[in-house]
Design a protein around this motif. Structure first.
Motif, short mmCIF file in Angstrom:
data_model
loop_
_atom_site.label_atom_id
_atom_site.label_comp_id
_atom_site.label_asym_id
_atom_site.label_seq_id
_atom_site.Cartn_x
_atom_site.Cartn_y
_atom_site.Cartn_z
N VAL A 1 1.22 -1.14 0.28
CA VAL A 1 -0.08 -0.35 0.06
C VAL A 1 1.19 1.29 0.15
O VAL A 1 0.47 2.48 -0.82
N GLN A 2 1.81 1.46 0.82
CA GLN A 2 2.70 2.07 1.40
C GLN A 2 3.79 2.53 -0.69
O GLN A 2 3.48 3.31 -0.86
N GLY B 1 0.42 4.37 -3.06
CA GLY B 1 0.06 4.81 -2.55
C GLY B 1 0.81 6.71 -1.49
O GLY B 1 0.47 7.42 -1.01
N GLU C 1 -10.02 -4.04 3.94
CA GLU C 1 -8.70 -2.87 3.84
C GLU C 1 -7.90 -2.73 2.90
O GLU C 1 -8.13 -2.02 2.22
N ALA C 2 -6.62 -3.82 3.44
CA ALA C 2 -5.68 -3.24 2.55
C ALA C 2 -5.14 -3.52 1.44
O ALA C 2 -5.34 -3.45 0.71
N ALA D 1 -7.82 -1.32 -0.64
CA ALA D 1 -6.31 -0.23 -1.12
C ALA D 1 -5.57 -0.23 -2.40
O ALA D 1 -5.70 0.64 -2.94
N LEU E 1 -5.88 1.35 -5.92
CA LEU E 1 -4.43 2.85 -5.76
C LEU E 1 -4.42 2.00 -7.61
O LEU E 1 -3.81 2.87 -8.44
N SER F 1 -11.86 -4.46 -10.53
CA SER F 1 -9.86 -4.13 -11.00
C SER F 1 -9.85 -4.67 -11.47
O SER F 1 -10.31 -5.68 -12.70
#
Length: 323
Positions: free
Chosen positions: A7-8, A11, A40-41, A44, A48, A178
């Motif tokens: 995620v990092q 994002g 949730e991850a 994300a 993203l 997606s």
């Protein structure tokens, strides 16, 4: 494994975020398929990636991890991988199923896999299979058995990869498509050396061709087909993208019928699939869809003289649909 690092990467913000490389994408998908993955991850990461656009490296990494989660394919292997994930819509009946039967009759085992039973209007791929003598396999072992017996098999995604099915169904939660749709097309669960793929949005043709090369596919043909399936409109010149001998390749599927027609102009009653196969119904436009699509699939599989072969197989096809 936590999904936070991925995620990092995706994002971090303008000027700092980047795409995943192939190894990172493989690790991310492995983690997303784990039973303890944070929903949730997962959401994300998928959103993203949708915002920035997927890369071939990301799709190849995701597909490789998803395939590894399936385990080894046991039994008869397909010669042609034929994914069908376009929500069951082909702007009419799924004529490409009869094309796949012709390819199987040429001695090329065809594995169809997909998720189509949720279509709310018209005839889905899943519901029309019995009409043309095809079964729905319960698991990969059953699909391999069908390949050995019939030369063709249909394996639904929920029986093939339940974890991937759960990711695909996140569309209902997120409200948006997606990259999992593309990953499913690249899955090639039986390890076929050749594949055909349909897309709805043209940019995905090159994306999937590049991902196929990274995954080691030998032959691949991708087209913008009927409703997003691998189905050729015989009244149009349609660009093809893909691979030959593992290298990028482009071609053209030329028109074979005159006049402006829509795929939906072919018969719409699902029973027409069986009737046209058996010969009790003649419809030149529907037959042109079937034959031109079969020829393209035969070419992808490496069969010589694909158009002539498709016509010969059509003229000699079995006149009786199995119950």
């Amino acid at each position: 494994m936590t999904l936070a690092p991925f995620v990092q990467i995706l994002g971090r913000g303008q000027g700092r975020a980047r795409s995943l490389d192939q190894d990172e994408a493989r690790a991310a998908m492995t983690a997303m398929l784990a039973h303890d993955a944070a929903p949730e991850a997962i959401g994300a990461i998928l959103m993203l990636m949708r915002m920035k656009g997927e890369t071939a490296q990301e799709i190849a990494g995701f597909a490789a991890a998803a395939k590894a989660s399936l385990g080894e394919w046991v039994g008869t292997r397909p010669g042609l991988d034929w994914p069908c994930y376009a929500a069951g819509r082909t702007r009419g009946l799924p004529w490409f199923l009869l094309s796949a039967r012709l390819v199987a009759a040429a001695g090329v085992p065809v594995l169809l896999h997909g998720w189509n039973s949720h279509q709310s209007r018209g005839a889905s791929v899943r519901t029309t299979l019995p009409m043309i003598g095809l079964r729905v396999a319960r698991d990969p072992t059953g699909a391999a058995r069908d390949l050995a017996h019939d030369g063709i098999a249909y394996l639904p995604l929920e029986a093939l990869a339940p974890g991937l099915m759960n990711l695909l169904r996140l569309r209902d939660t997120l409200g948006l498509r997606s990259c999992i749709n593309t990953v499913c097309r690249m899955l090639n669960p039986g390890g076929a050396h050749a594949a055909v793929q349909g897309v709805f949005h043209p940019p995905y043709r090159e994306l999937q061709a590049d991902a196929g090369a990274l995954l080691g596919l030998d032959r691949l043909s991708v087209l913008k087909g009927g409703g997003g399936e691998f189905e050729h409109h015989p009244g149009k010149d349609i660009a093809l993208f893909g691979l030959r001998d593992g290298r990028r390749w482009t071609g053209t599927a030329p028109h074979v019928t005159a006049g402006h027609r829509r795929l939906a102009d072919a018969p719409s009653d699902p029973q027409a699939l069986a009737e046209i196969w058996s010969g009790t119904l003649q419809h030149p436009f529907a037959e042109a869809i079937i034959l031109s699509t079969a020829a393209l699939a035969l070419d992808a599989a490496g069969v010589d003289a694909p158009h002539r072969t498709a016509r010969a197989l059509w003229d000699a096809r079995n006149r009786h649909i199995a119950a």
